[in-house]
Design a protein around this motif. Structure first.
Motif, PDB file in Angstrom:
ATOM      1  N   LEU A   1     -12.594   9.660  -5.387  1.00  0.00           N
ATOM      2  CA  LEU A   1     -12.329  10.710  -6.239  1.00  0.00           C
ATOM      3  C   LEU A   1     -10.952  11.411  -5.649  1.00  0.00           C
ATOM      4  CD1 LEU A   1     -15.750  11.833  -7.737  1.00  0.00           C
ATOM      5  CD2 LEU A   1     -14.146   9.879  -8.557  1.00  0.00           C
ATOM      6  N   GLY A   2      -9.773  11.542  -6.164  1.00  0.00           N
ATOM      7  CA  GLY A   2      -8.976  12.405  -5.776  1.00  0.00           C
ATOM      8  C   GLY A   2      -7.638  11.337  -5.009  1.00  0.00           C
ATOM      9  N   VAL A   3      -7.264  10.783  -5.700  1.00  0.00           N
ATOM     10  CA  VAL A   3      -6.253   9.442  -5.048  1.00  0.00           C
ATOM     11  C   VAL A   3      -4.958  10.047  -4.599  1.00  0.00           C
ATOM     12  CG1 VAL A   3      -5.951   8.631  -7.225  1.00  0.00           C
ATOM     13  CG2 VAL A   3      -5.462   6.952  -5.050  1.00  0.00           C
ATOM     14  N   GLY A   4      -4.845  10.920  -3.578  1.00  0.00           N
ATOM     15  CA  GLY A   4      -3.585  11.493  -3.360  1.00  0.00           C
ATOM     16  C   GLY A   4      -2.885  10.831  -2.121  1.00  0.00           C
ATOM     17  N   ALA A   5      -1.936  11.507  -1.666  1.00  0.00           N
ATOM     18  CA  ALA A   5      -1.308  10.825  -0.451  1.00  0.00           C
ATOM     19  C   ALA A   5      -2.294  10.712   0.895  1.00  0.00           C
ATOM     20  CB  ALA A   5      -0.098  11.640  -0.084  1.00  0.00           C
ATOM     21  N   PHE A   6      -3.102  11.694   0.885  1.00  0.00           N
ATOM     22  CA  PHE A   6      -3.971  11.641   2.314  1.00  0.00           C
ATOM     23  C   PHE A   6      -4.758  10.541   2.390  1.00  0.00           C
ATOM     24  CE2 PHE A   6      -7.409  12.776   5.068  1.00  0.00           C
ATOM     25  CZ  PHE A   6      -6.538  13.024   6.374  1.00  0.00           C
ATOM     26  N   HIS A   7      -5.369  10.145   1.081  1.00  0.00           N
ATOM     27  CA  HIS A   7      -6.397   9.077   1.036  1.00  0.00           C
ATOM     28  C   HIS A   7      -5.928   7.777   1.397  1.00  0.00           C
ATOM     29  CE1 HIS A   7      -9.706   6.507  -0.453  1.00  0.00           C
ATOM     30  NE2 HIS A   7      -8.697   5.900  -1.092  1.00  0.00           N
ATOM     31  N   ARG A   8      -4.507   7.791   0.700  1.00  0.00           N
ATOM     32  CA  ARG A   8      -4.020   6.456   1.105  1.00  0.00           C
ATOM     33  C   ARG A   8      -3.204   5.979   2.228  1.00  0.00           C
ATOM     34  NH1 ARG A   8       0.142   5.753  -2.636  1.00  0.00           N
ATOM     35  NH2 ARG A   8       0.720   7.602  -2.971  1.00  0.00           N
ATOM     36  N   ALA A   9      -2.960   7.391   3.019  1.00  0.00           N
ATOM     37  CA  ALA A   9      -2.599   7.233   4.389  1.00  0.00           C
ATOM     38  C   ALA A   9      -3.728   7.393   5.702  1.00  0.00           C
ATOM     39  CB  ALA A   9      -1.658   8.460   4.615  1.00  0.00           C
ATOM     40  N   HIS A  10      -5.089   7.438   4.969  1.00  0.00           N
ATOM     41  CA  HIS A  10      -6.061   7.508   5.885  1.00  0.00           C
ATOM     42  C   HIS A  10      -7.341   6.611   5.479  1.00  0.00           C
ATOM     43  CE1 HIS A  10      -9.485   9.703   8.084  1.00  0.00           C
ATOM     44  NE2 HIS A  10      -8.423   9.668   8.924  1.00  0.00           N
TER      45      HIS A  10
ATOM     46  N   ALA B   1      -9.772   6.928  -8.311  1.00  0.00           N
ATOM     47  CA  ALA B   1      -9.703   7.719  -9.421  1.00  0.00           C
ATOM     48  C   ALA B   1      -8.956   9.038  -9.406  1.00  0.00           C
ATOM     49  CB  ALA B   1     -11.222   8.178 -10.098  1.00  0.00           C
ATOM     50  N   SER B   2      -7.892   9.615 -10.008  1.00  0.00           N
ATOM     51  CA  SER B   2      -7.252  10.791 -10.182  1.00  0.00           C
ATOM     52  C   SER B   2      -8.131  11.586 -11.312  1.00  0.00           C
ATOM     53  CB  SER B   2      -5.809  10.545 -10.851  1.00  0.00           C
ATOM     54  OG  SER B   2      -5.375  11.727 -10.930  1.00  0.00           O
ATOM     55  N   LEU B   3      -8.676  12.855 -10.870  1.00  0.00           N
ATOM     56  CA  LEU B   3      -9.276  13.696 -11.872  1.00  0.00           C
ATOM     57  C   LEU B   3      -8.403  14.493 -12.717  1.00  0.00           C
ATOM     58  CD1 LEU B   3     -12.194  14.916  -9.479  1.00  0.00           C
ATOM     59  CD2 LEU B   3     -12.088  13.014 -10.933  1.00  0.00           C
TER      60      LEU B   3
ATOM     61  N   ASP C   1      -0.071  10.610 -12.557  1.00  0.00           N
ATOM     62  CA  ASP C   1       1.131  10.224 -11.770  1.00  0.00           C
ATOM     63  C   ASP C   1       0.881   9.136 -10.723  1.00  0.00           C
ATOM     64  OD1 ASP C   1       2.334  12.197 -13.093  1.00  0.00           O
ATOM     65  OD2 ASP C   1       2.322  13.566 -11.389  1.00  0.00           O
ATOM     66  N   THR C   2      -0.246   8.898 -10.158  1.00  0.00           N
ATOM     67  CA  THR C   2      -0.711   7.992  -9.299  1.00  0.00           C
ATOM     68  C   THR C   2      -0.940   6.552  -9.933  1.00  0.00           C
ATOM     69  OG1 THR C   2      -1.480   9.612  -7.672  1.00  0.00           O
ATOM     70  CG2 THR C   2      -2.058   7.183  -7.149  1.00  0.00           C
ATOM     71  N   TYR C   3      -1.618   6.826 -10.979  1.00  0.00           N
ATOM     72  CA  TYR C   3      -1.780   5.470 -11.963  1.00  0.00           C
ATOM     73  C   TYR C   3      -0.473   4.988 -12.375  1.00  0.00           C
ATOM     74  CZ  TYR C   3      -3.178   2.659 -16.013  1.00  0.00           C
ATOM     75  OH  TYR C   3      -3.243   1.672 -17.030  1.00  0.00           O
ATOM     76  N   ASP C   4       0.285   5.513 -12.802  1.00  0.00           N
ATOM     77  CA  ASP C   4       1.812   5.442 -13.493  1.00  0.00           C
ATOM     78  C   ASP C   4       2.558   4.582 -12.230  1.00  0.00           C
ATOM     79  OD1 ASP C   4       0.784   6.515 -15.738  1.00  0.00           O
ATOM     80  OD2 ASP C   4       2.049   8.146 -15.643  1.00  0.00           O
ATOM     81  N   ALA C   5       2.173   5.186 -11.101  1.00  0.00           N
ATOM     82  CA  ALA C   5       3.099   4.510  -9.964  1.00  0.00           C
ATOM     83  C   ALA C   5       2.348   3.215  -9.334  1.00  0.00           C
ATOM     84  CB  ALA C   5       3.229   5.632  -8.852  1.00  0.00           C
ATOM     85  N   LEU C   6       1.100   3.189  -9.285  1.00  0.00           N
ATOM     86  CA  LEU C   6       0.417   2.109  -8.483  1.00  0.00           C
ATOM     87  C   LEU C   6      -0.033   0.914  -9.692  1.00  0.00           C
ATOM     88  CD1 LEU C   6      -1.840   3.631  -5.809  1.00  0.00           C
ATOM     89  CD2 LEU C   6       0.857   2.950  -5.819  1.00  0.00           C
ATOM     90  N   GLN C   7      -0.467   1.230 -10.886  1.00  0.00           N
ATOM     91  CA  GLN C   7      -0.808   0.163 -11.750  1.00  0.00           C
ATOM     92  C   GLN C   7       0.255  -1.090 -11.868  1.00  0.00           C
ATOM     93  OE1 GLN C   7      -3.979   0.489 -12.336  1.00  0.00           O
ATOM     94  NE2 GLN C   7      -4.447  -1.317 -13.658  1.00  0.00           N
ATOM     95  N   PRO C   8       1.442  -0.587 -12.251  1.00  0.00           N
ATOM     96  CA  PRO C   8       2.336  -1.599 -12.260  1.00  0.00           C
ATOM     97  C   PRO C   8       2.671  -2.558 -10.741  1.00  0.00           C
ATOM     98  CG  PRO C   8       3.275   0.466 -13.242  1.00  0.00           C
ATOM     99  CD  PRO C   8       2.192   0.815 -12.405  1.00  0.00           C
ATOM    100  N   GLN C   9       2.203  -2.066  -9.884  1.00  0.00           N
ATOM    101  CA  GLN C   9       2.128  -2.700  -8.670  1.00  0.00           C
ATOM    102  C   GLN C   9       0.864  -3.326  -8.027  1.00  0.00           C
ATOM    103  OE1 GLN C   9       5.476   0.820  -7.080  1.00  0.00           O
ATOM    104  NE2 GLN C   9       3.862   0.416  -5.735  1.00  0.00           N
ATOM    105  N   ASP C  10       0.006  -3.468  -9.021  1.00  0.00           N
ATOM    106  CA  ASP C  10      -1.240  -3.985  -8.539  1.00  0.00           C
ATOM    107  C   ASP C  10      -2.178  -3.286  -7.700  1.00  0.00           C
ATOM    108  OD1 ASP C  10      -0.838  -6.314 -10.400  1.00  0.00           O
ATOM    109  OD2 ASP C  10       0.273  -7.154  -8.840  1.00  0.00           O
ATOM    110  N   GLY C  11      -1.682  -1.855  -7.444  1.00  0.00           N
ATOM    111  CA  GLY C  11      -2.559  -0.997  -6.671  1.00  0.00           C
ATOM    112  C   GLY C  11      -2.011  -1.029  -5.204  1.00  0.00           C
ATOM    113  N   LEU C  12      -0.863  -1.896  -4.978  1.00  0.00           N
ATOM    114  CA  LEU C  12      -0.195  -1.884  -3.799  1.00  0.00           C
ATOM    115  C   LEU C  12       0.877  -0.549  -3.520  1.00  0.00           C
ATOM    116  CD1 LEU C  12       0.760  -5.442  -3.751  1.00  0.00           C
ATOM    117  CD2 LEU C  12      -1.149  -4.671  -2.496  1.00  0.00           C
TER     118      LEU C  12
END
Length: 494
Positions: free
Chosen positions: A34-43, A63-65, A69-80
């Motif tokens: 929960l809270g898919v921000g930059a820190f989670h993705r870097a850590h 999940a973004s609560l 924005d993160t969904y819109d960025a990552l979903q077309p990238q298969d989460g990568l």
């Protein structure tokens, strides 16, 4: 650049770009974040990416609560997405594949609850920032008047808050005979595991006393300490990384080489082999938590407010000023370190020296304005706990008090040149109203803000050693500005 990073693009990336060492189609979902921000993705997502080749059960649904924005960025990238590790020596790029799916909670409430209720999900991790726990930062208790908590108690099946989602998922698991997941908070809260356990237990009690007992007795909430500096990604970062990859990445993350994760090893339903990726599993996280919260985060907040007021855009800019280096070294060495009680073998001098090097890293454009966000939630953990310990020891608090005073000056919303400050804080409107009422008087402003119990509690406003020193520092900031105050604050006669 029209092509986007995705699974099909992985084989064609440059040879020096590291990529997932496993078949992404074979990984399961063992973790909901929960809270898919930059820190989670870097850590946390990076540590998990490191172990999926050995154990593919632990893929992440994130999940973004709030924002899509993160969904819109990552979903077309298969989460990568790309992890950029930057230092004075250069930049290393790595594509992270541990996030299998991104959910926007407000528009997929039932989908998120379903995956949290799935027996394969055995851990729920969180990086929702201090304010995301809907608690009173001064006491650590659930804020039962918080609008999201009021909503979630009335509408259990359509929650908005992190506590609401977690308790509703636990209620469903209990009803279906599914063991509870482990709740692993990765936010900067004091005794963060115990704090989240207190918040969840109280919320569950308000739903149903039996559910409250279940959460209290059956749900494991290990404490953690997380450490990595992750600035906001800029358009320049995106452009530079796209040029290196040969494809566009809508939301890469930029970070430093240093990373640390310390966790209490209490996972009844199992966990990934994170120790193979460098995680330290210990019986007691509290000493490490205090070390990081007080040395790194306390220094960061002090740098943020004083640096912003001094006109420094980034932490590295502020640390290029030797007066700031002296202030921060003195804060860490003389006021914070005596409050720490580390286990044998911990090298505090090496940690403090490493922090100065990290703060000075010019490759990380970590904006003082970004760090200054949500100060009303951060001060109790980052500075005021240390203040209380120092006062109990009847020890000086001048540098700590200057950091608190700088926050007070910052939340007035007007900088030293008379320009507006974009104060981002859940209490911003209230704090600005108090500042306006003080009408530019340092003494009046300090008095108004000391009365904010959620920040200062009941004890500190009654202690003249604290109120007097903070008010003196605040008056100095108004009279001579932040840069000069930083230069001579520890020498009161100047």
């Amino acid at each position: 650049m029209s092509d986007r990073l995705n699974d099909d693009m992985l084989p064609d990336l440059p040879a020096d770009v590291r990529r997932p060492a496993y078949d992404r189609r074979a990984i399961g979902t063992g973790i909901v974040h929960l809270g898919v921000g930059a820190f989670h993705r870097a850590h946390q997502a990076v540590y998990t990416d490191d172990v999926l080749a050995q154990d593919p059960r632990w893929g992440i649904v994130a999940a973004s609560l709030r924002s899509p924005d993160t969904y819109d960025a990552l979903q077309p990238q298969d989460g990568l997405y790309t992890l950029s590790v930057r230092s004075q020596e250069g930049e290393a790029l790595r594509v992270i594949g541990s996030i299998r799916r991104v959910i926007v909670a407000p528009r997929e409430i039932e989908s998120l609850l379903e995956v949290m209720t799935d027996p394969q999900t055995r851990i729920v991790t969180l990086t929702v920032t201090e304010k995301g726990y809907c608690h009173d930062p001064a006491t650590g208790a659930l804020n039962e008047a918080h609008p999201d908590i009021v909503h979630d108690l009335a509408y259990l099946r359509t929650p908005k808050s992190a506590p609401g989602f977690i308790v509703e998922a636990l209620r469903r698991r209990r009803m279906n005979g599914v063991p509870p997941f482990t709740v692993l908070t990765c936010d900067n809260l004091p005794a963060n595991g115990r704090t989240v356990k207190r918040v969840l237990t109280r919320f569950a009690e308000l739903v149903d006393p039996e559910l409250g007992r279940f959460v209290a007795e059956e749900v494991s909430c290990p404490s953690t300490m997380v450490d990595r500096i992750v600035p906001a990604t800029s358009d320049q970062d995106r452009e530079r990384i796209a040029q290196s990859l040969g494809v566009a990445d809508a939301w890469p993350v930029v970070t430093e080489p240093f990373t640390q994760w310390v966790i209490e090893d209490r996972f009844p339903q199992g966990r990934p082999g994170w120790e193979k990726a460098g995680v330290e599993f210990v019986s007691d996280v509290e000493p490490y938590e205090h070390m990081k919260l007080r040395l790194l985060n306390g220094s960061h907040s002090t740098l943020a407010y004083l640096g912003y007021l001094s006109g420094y855009e980034t932490v590295a800019d502020a640390m290029a000023d030797e007066a700031f280096v002296r202030l921060i070294r003195g804060l860490m060495d003389e006021e914070v370190t005596p409050t720490l009680h580390m286990p044998p073998g911990a090298d505090l001098e090496a940690y403090r020296s490493a922090l100065v090097t990290r703060f000075r890293n010019p490759a990380l454009k970590h904006r003082t304005w970004q760090i200054a966000m949500d100060g009303s939630q951060k001060l109790p953990q980052r500075l005021l706990g240390t203040v209380r310990d120092r006062l109990q020891a009847d020890a000086p608090i001048r540098r700590l008090a200057l950091g608190v005073a700088a926050w007070m000056r910052y939340v007035t919303g007007i900088d030293e040149k008379g320009a507006a400050i974009d104060v981002r804080d859940p209490m911003a409107a209230r704090l600005r109203a108090l500042a306006d009422r003080a009408a530019g008087s340092a003494e009046s402003l300090a008095g108004e803000l000391f009365a904010v119990r959620e920040v200062f509690g009941d004890d500190l406003p009654r202690d003249p050693r604290f109120t007097g020193t903070v008010t003196e520092a605040l008056a100095r900031l108004f009279a001579q500005g932040a840069r000069r105050t930083v230069s001579d604050w520890i020498e009161p006669g100047r």
